[in-house]
Design an enzyme around this catalytic site. Structure first.
Site, mmCIF file in Angstrom:
data_model
loop_
_atom_site.group_PDB
_atom_site.id
_atom_site.type_symbol
_atom_site.label_atom_id
_atom_site.label_comp_id
_atom_site.label_asym_id
_atom_site.label_seq_id
_atom_site.Cartn_x
_atom_site.Cartn_y
_atom_site.Cartn_z
ATOM 1 N N GLU A 98 52.414 23.836 -13.483
ATOM 2 C CA GLU A 98 51.803 22.811 -14.342
ATOM 3 C C GLU A 98 50.313 23.093 -14.469
ATOM 4 O O GLU A 98 49.645 23.402 -13.478
ATOM 5 C CB GLU A 98 51.986 21.397 -13.763
ATOM 6 C CG GLU A 98 53.400 20.870 -13.776
ATOM 7 C CD GLU A 98 53.495 19.429 -13.254
ATOM 8 O OE1 GLU A 98 52.467 18.704 -13.283
ATOM 9 O OE2 GLU A 98 54.581 19.037 -12.803
ATOM 10 N N TYR B 141 41.630 16.606 -13.395
ATOM 11 C CA TYR B 141 41.456 15.657 -12.295
ATOM 12 C C TYR B 141 40.332 16.104 -11.360
ATOM 13 O O TYR B 141 39.687 15.269 -10.718
ATOM 14 C CB TYR B 141 42.761 15.501 -11.510
ATOM 15 C CG TYR B 141 43.882 14.916 -12.332
ATOM 16 C CD1 TYR B 141 43.736 13.696 -12.982
ATOM 17 C CD2 TYR B 141 45.075 15.601 -12.480
ATOM 18 C CE1 TYR B 141 44.757 13.161 -13.756
ATOM 19 C CE2 TYR B 141 46.116 15.079 -13.242
ATOM 20 C CZ TYR B 141 45.949 13.861 -13.882
ATOM 21 O OH TYR B 141 46.964 13.344 -14.647
ATOM 22 N N ASN C 266 59.316 18.415 -6.467
ATOM 23 C CA ASN C 266 58.043 18.416 -7.173
ATOM 24 C C ASN C 266 57.011 17.601 -6.401
ATOM 25 O O ASN C 266 57.218 16.425 -6.105
ATOM 26 C CB ASN C 266 58.194 17.820 -8.577
ATOM 27 C CG ASN C 266 56.863 17.794 -9.324
ATOM 28 O OD1 ASN C 266 56.348 18.840 -9.706
ATOM 29 N ND2 ASN C 266 56.287 16.606 -9.499
ATOM 30 N N GLU C 267 55.930 18.262 -6.052
ATOM 31 C CA GLU C 267 54.754 17.646 -5.448
ATOM 32 C C GLU C 267 55.034 16.803 -4.202
ATOM 33 O O GLU C 267 54.550 15.678 -4.081
ATOM 34 C CB GLU C 267 53.985 16.835 -6.493
ATOM 35 C CG GLU C 267 53.456 17.695 -7.632
ATOM 36 C CD GLU C 267 52.477 16.980 -8.540
ATOM 37 O OE1 GLU C 267 52.377 15.737 -8.465
ATOM 38 O OE2 GLU C 267 51.790 17.672 -9.320
ATOM 39 N N TRP D 21 51.615 21.717 -18.966
ATOM 40 C CA TRP D 21 52.068 20.340 -18.856
ATOM 41 C C TRP D 21 51.334 19.540 -19.916
ATOM 42 O O TRP D 21 50.144 19.365 -19.820
ATOM 43 C CB TRP D 21 51.767 19.774 -17.450
ATOM 44 C CG TRP D 21 52.385 18.432 -17.249
ATOM 45 C CD1 TRP D 21 51.768 17.201 -17.331
ATOM 46 C CD2 TRP D 21 53.758 18.168 -16.945
ATOM 47 N NE1 TRP D 21 52.665 16.207 -17.105
ATOM 48 C CE2 TRP D 21 53.887 16.766 -16.860
ATOM 49 C CE3 TRP D 21 54.883 18.966 -16.747
ATOM 50 C CZ2 TRP D 21 55.106 16.152 -16.583
ATOM 51 C CZ3 TRP D 21 56.081 18.362 -16.460
ATOM 52 C CH2 TRP D 21 56.186 16.974 -16.364
ATOM 53 N N ASN E 280 51.116 23.355 -9.074
ATOM 54 C CA ASN E 280 50.636 22.466 -10.127
ATOM 55 C C ASN E 280 49.126 22.321 -9.952
ATOM 56 O O ASN E 280 48.675 21.810 -8.917
ATOM 57 C CB ASN E 280 51.298 21.087 -10.029
ATOM 58 C CG ASN E 280 52.801 21.131 -10.248
ATOM 59 O OD1 ASN E 280 53.349 22.146 -10.654
ATOM 60 N ND2 ASN E 280 53.472 20.020 -9.993
ATOM 61 N N LYS F 96 49.243 14.647 -22.301
ATOM 62 C CA LYS F 96 49.052 16.073 -22.040
ATOM 63 C C LYS F 96 49.944 16.959 -22.914
ATOM 64 O O LYS F 96 49.876 18.189 -22.804
ATOM 65 C CB LYS F 96 49.290 16.383 -20.560
ATOM 66 C CG LYS F 96 48.205 15.839 -19.634
ATOM 67 C CD LYS F 96 48.376 16.314 -18.213
ATOM 68 C CE LYS F 96 47.271 15.789 -17.322
ATOM 69 N NZ LYS F 96 47.339 14.325 -17.146
ATOM 70 N N ASP G 188 54.707 9.824 -12.573
ATOM 71 C CA ASP G 188 53.962 9.539 -13.796
ATOM 72 C C ASP G 188 54.827 9.733 -15.038
ATOM 73 O O ASP G 188 54.492 10.471 -15.957
ATOM 74 C CB ASP G 188 52.727 10.437 -13.857
ATOM 75 C CG ASP G 188 51.759 10.005 -14.949
ATOM 76 O OD1 ASP G 188 51.690 8.798 -15.237
ATOM 77 O OD2 ASP G 188 51.083 10.881 -15.523
#
Length: 577
Positions: A492, A461, A397-398, A537, A455, A556, A167
């Site tokens: 995050e 969400y 990350n993720e 974030w 995160n 954000k 993103d």
């Protein structure tokens, strides 16, 4: 790899400026041998460093993903060795000098050097051509996605333009400075400076990469020690000033390479800070004292520059970090420019240094993925291991973002090998990765991390507009992870806010909701004994690929892309200062 520097043995010519660029939309340049053509049609001026996207948006470059060809000329220095040094190429590059291929880049977002001694003549001009592509490989640590993949995976609503798995915007180009170096025949190739604390004494252990028949002298504040290449020089600094946010004192380390007769033949300079970082139980300790991480995830992103190095904005951002009371940053989601780390070293800002691995899909990961990931980690640690500001490495990350069913079984051996590789390269810093909720609280990577980064976007969400419920969910995450006996770090959290949008109730996208959610998260972070801090974030709004949930930017940020504060910035200033 030594940073560009000039002294009695070394020269460094900055090639930043206006180059020319040609788009290769059909990827024909290699076949048509553009590197050997004396002139190109259809070129544009392009600033280096800088991304091509916003610079050339009016020429149709905004969403270009693929190769582009850069060209400039330079004069070779009169030196025994001549080397081109690129701060990075996003994401991969090949280089030609006078039509001869001289080398390729390494891992994305990291520097690479190419020896052009044999391809150039001292004092003579040469033609420099660089093919850069911002297309990712299918099986790298950050994987390529195409428009067809969204349809094949029945994820039409996830489609971005340009197609990405992350993103933020896939800016392409030469985004960091390019230097032409003049070097002696035999050189210091790398320096490793590890520090330790014993009472009031700081211990610095120095080793160099250089020809094995030579020796070197390391000197700090008049204390000099000589050692053979391959051995370690130990310097003890009595009444040492230890580096930290309250006193980010930097020592100057001078290293001189000595030939077989003891004569100086090369010299480099590094700035180092003496400090220790370790994990003890559920605490993160800096110089033996617990530290709470207060800060942000950021992006290298600004108007027109794209991801290109923007020095005035860099100065502005560090002033804002100080203004708001932040003490730390995670380099989400890739290694940042060396100039950013220079500023962090000087300002005493703690950095979690993150590799460029985002949303790793283990349905597509293979042995080549792991090999590339290990190589990337190796190059990242080699570049930044002497930085006092770097207190930990984030390896990804993720991963598991798509909640792929194979994630837990397929990823366990992958993480075991990757974490072991990073720990062998730098046993002195803790390791982590940023967990996404989809990967679960039983994420196999947690078994290997020294602290657990999560995160979490409860209240955005999930549980949108419901702050109390969001905090209950966050506390449940904390309690579930606390049993592992490791520190928990909220890497995050946050919410989008449109600057100037307000409401008298909990309403998504308003400045009030963003500020209130962040404040509630921070209260929960401070209250839990296993949590060592959190990063909002994001620091500032940033451009993303086009998607229906994004209004040009991810909103954000607590600052706008132009660095104007939203209400959340003032809230954090009250909480952190």
């Amino acid at each position: 790899m030594i940073r560009p520097q000039a002294n009695g043995f070394r020269r460094a010519h900055d090639l930043s400026g206006i180059w020319h660029i040609r788009r290769d939309a059909g990827d024909r340049g290699l076949e048509e041998r553009w590197f050997a053509q004396a002139q190109w049609p259809d070129t544009h001026a392009i600033a280096v460093p800088g991304s091509w996207n916003e610079q050339l948006a009016e020429k149709g470059w905004m969403n270009h993903v693929g190769p582009a060809w850069y060209r400039t000329s330079a004069v070779a220095p009169d030196a025994p060795r001549r080397v081109l040094r690129f701060g990075s190429a996003d994401y991969f590059a090949s280089v030609w000098v006078d039509g001869v291929h001289v080398g390729d880049s390494g891992a994305p977002m990291l520097p690479f050097a190419i020896d052009v001694t044999d391809a150039t003549r001292p004092g003579e001009a040469f033609d420099l051509v660089v093919r850069v592509t911002n297309a990712l490989p299918e099986n790298g640590p950050t994987q390529r996605v195409t428009l067809a993949d969204y349809a094949a995976e029945a994820r039409i609503r996830d489609e971005y333009l340009p197609a990405v798995r992350f993103d933020f915007f896939p800016f392409g180009g030469l985004n960091r400075p390019v230097h032409l170096l003049g070097l002696p025949a035999r050189t210091i190739e790398a320096v490793r400076a590890d520090t330790a604390i014993e009472g009031t004494t700081g211990r610095v252990m120095v080793a160099v990469d250089a020809p094995e028949t030579l020796s070197f002298r390391a000197e700090i504040d008049g204390v000099a020690v000589e050692a053979a290449v391959g051995e370690t020089a130990r310097i003890d600094l009595s009444n040492c000033r230890f580096w930290g946010p309250a006193d980010p004192y930097l020592y100057t380390l001078d290293i001189t390479l000595l030939d077989e007769a003891g004569e100086a033949i090369d010299r480099v300079r590094e700035r180092i800070g003496v400090r220790e970082v370790r994990v003890e139980g559920a605490r993160l300790l800096l110089n033996g004292e617990p530290v709470t991480l207060k800060g942000f995830g950021k992006h290298e992103d600004s108007a027109v520059h794209g991801r290109g190095l923007n020095l005035p904005l860099l100065v502005k951002d560090f002033a804002l970090l100080d203004w708001i009371g932040a003490n730390s940053v995670r380099t989400a989601h890739y290694p940042y420019a060396e100039e950013f780390l220079d500023m962090a070293d000087e300002a005493g800002v703690l950095v979690i240094d993150e590799a460029f691995s985002i949303n790793l899909d283990f349905r597509r990961a293979d042995a080549a993925t792991l090999a590339a990931h290990k190589a990337e980690i190796g190059q990242l640690i080699a570049r930044d291991r002497n930085r006092p500001c770097v207190i930990g490495w984030s390896l990804a990350n993720e991963p598991g973002y798509l909640a792929e069913p194979v994630y837990r079984a397929a990823s366990a051996p992958y993480w075991a090998e990757l974490f072991a590789h990073a720990r062998a390269l730098d046993p002195g810093r803790p390791l982590t990765h940023a967990n996404v909720a989809y990967a679960g609280l039983d994420d196999p990577a947690f078994d290997h991390g020294d602290f657990l980064s999560i995160n979490r976007y409860h209240g955005w969400y999930g549980a949108p507009g419901q702050i109390d419920r969001a905090i209950d969910m966050l506390r449940a995450d904390f309690d579930a992870l606390a049993g592992r006996g490791k520190p928990i770090f909220v890497s995050e959290f946050g919410a989008d806010a449109m600057a100037g949008l307000h409401a008298t109730h909990d309403q998504l996208f308003t400045e009030e909701y963003q500020a209130d959610l962040i404040a509630a998260f921070w209260q929960a972070i401070e209250a839990h004994p296993s949590v060592i801090g959190g990063h909002v974030w994001n620091f500032a709004d940033f451009r993303t690929a086009q998607h229906s949930r994004r209004v040009v930017h991810n909103r954000k940020g607590v600052f706008t892309r132009a660095r104007d504060p939203k209400r959340a910035a003032w809230t954090l200033r009250e909480l952190w200062r």
